[in-house]
Scaffold this motif. Structure first.
Motif, short mmCIF file in Angstrom:
data_model
loop_
_atom_site.label_atom_id
_atom_site.label_comp_id
_atom_site.label_asym_id
_atom_site.label_seq_id
_atom_site.Cartn_x
_atom_site.Cartn_y
_atom_site.Cartn_z
N LEU A 189 -3.10 98.75 -1.04
CA LEU A 189 -4.20 98.24 -1.86
C LEU A 189 -3.61 97.55 -3.09
N PRO A 190 -4.05 96.32 -3.35
CA PRO A 190 -3.38 95.52 -4.38
C PRO A 190 -3.85 95.75 -5.81
N TYR A 191 -4.96 96.43 -6.00
CA TYR A 191 -5.57 96.57 -7.33
C TYR A 191 -6.14 97.98 -7.49
N PRO A 192 -6.55 98.34 -8.72
CA PRO A 192 -7.26 99.62 -8.86
C PRO A 192 -8.43 99.66 -7.88
N GLU A 193 -8.59 100.82 -7.27
CA GLU A 193 -9.61 101.01 -6.23
C GLU A 193 -10.87 101.63 -6.84
N ALA A 194 -11.97 100.92 -6.72
CA ALA A 194 -13.26 101.45 -7.15
C ALA A 194 -13.81 102.37 -6.06
N GLY A 195 -14.55 103.39 -6.48
CA GLY A 195 -15.16 104.29 -5.53
C GLY A 195 -16.37 104.97 -6.12
N TRP A 196 -17.22 105.49 -5.26
CA TRP A 196 -18.43 106.14 -5.73
C TRP A 196 -18.96 107.11 -4.68
N THR A 197 -19.59 108.15 -5.17
CA THR A 197 -20.30 109.11 -4.32
C THR A 197 -21.57 109.54 -5.05
N LEU A 198 -22.61 109.78 -4.30
CA LEU A 198 -23.87 110.31 -4.84
C LEU A 198 -24.30 111.48 -3.97
N ILE A 199 -24.83 112.52 -4.60
CA ILE A 199 -25.39 113.61 -3.80
C ILE A 199 -26.61 113.07 -3.06
N ALA A 200 -26.91 113.64 -1.91
CA ALA A 200 -27.96 113.11 -1.04
C ALA A 200 -29.31 112.98 -1.73
N GLN A 201 -29.71 113.98 -2.52
CA GLN A 201 -31.04 113.92 -3.12
C GLN A 201 -31.16 112.90 -4.25
N SER A 202 -30.05 112.27 -4.63
CA SER A 202 -30.09 111.24 -5.68
C SER A 202 -30.06 109.83 -5.13
#
Length: 183
Positions: free
Chosen positions: A96-109
């Protein structure tokens, strides 16, 4: 040596703040939720793996000056997910060439616009605090995340393999005018 902490970010409905050890139960509940397990390859992470993730989230800020934020709903103070950036040294070719963005949300949100709100906040921070493009990787069948990435100018780059599965690599160019990038 000054240890950097995550700056607290606020949106209309969310507070994004530094992960702490006290966030472990909420993070474990998030990562062991059946829907999250399905999105992330089908294997339920152990408590040990989630603990290592929490320490990585905290340590990224101290080592690299960027990382993940714990995201809470303002009205309830409920933990709803994690958004941020990392350099995980993933075993992906090409790297991966750059900082890696990521995200998670709990199901009810999910379905409340929280992902848009949180991603906009962290990308604004990145545009004014980092000086490089960003990337993210998304499972081929994770349409929600692909749509979210594209909405925020992540552009499909290529299919790559990670842990024997094909995933999609997206790149978000560094904005030409970072101060106006999220307007």
């Amino acid at each position: 040596m000054v240890l950097q902490q995550a700056p607290q970010l606020e949106t209309e409905r969310l507070i994004l703040k530094q992960f702490t050890l006290e966030d472990f139960p909420a993070l474990q509940a998030c990562w062991t939720d059946p829907e999250m397990v399905k999105i992330n390859g089908g294997e339920v992470p152990t408590g040990e793996a989630v603990w290592a993730r929490l320490l990585r989230y905290i340590g990224h800020w101290q080592a690299l000056g960027y990382g993940y934020w714990a995201v809470f709903e303002k009205a309830t103070n409920l933990y709803i997910g994690a958004f941020g950036f990392q350099d995980a040294h993933r075993n992906i070719e090409p790297a991966l060439p750059y900082p890696e963005a990521g995200w998670t949300l709990i199901a009810q949100s999910r379905g409340k616009g929280y992902a848009n709100e949180a991603l906009e906040a962290i990308l604004h921070w990145a545009d004014t605090s980092l000086s490089s493009p960003l990337c993210c990787i998304i499972a081929t069948d994770n349409q929600r995340s692909s749509y979210l990435a594209e909405r925020f100018n992540f552009q499909f780059d290529s299919d790559v393999y990670y842990h024997g599965k094909e995933i999609r690599l997206f790149i978000r160019p560094f904005p030409s005018n970072p101060r106006q990038s999220m307007s």
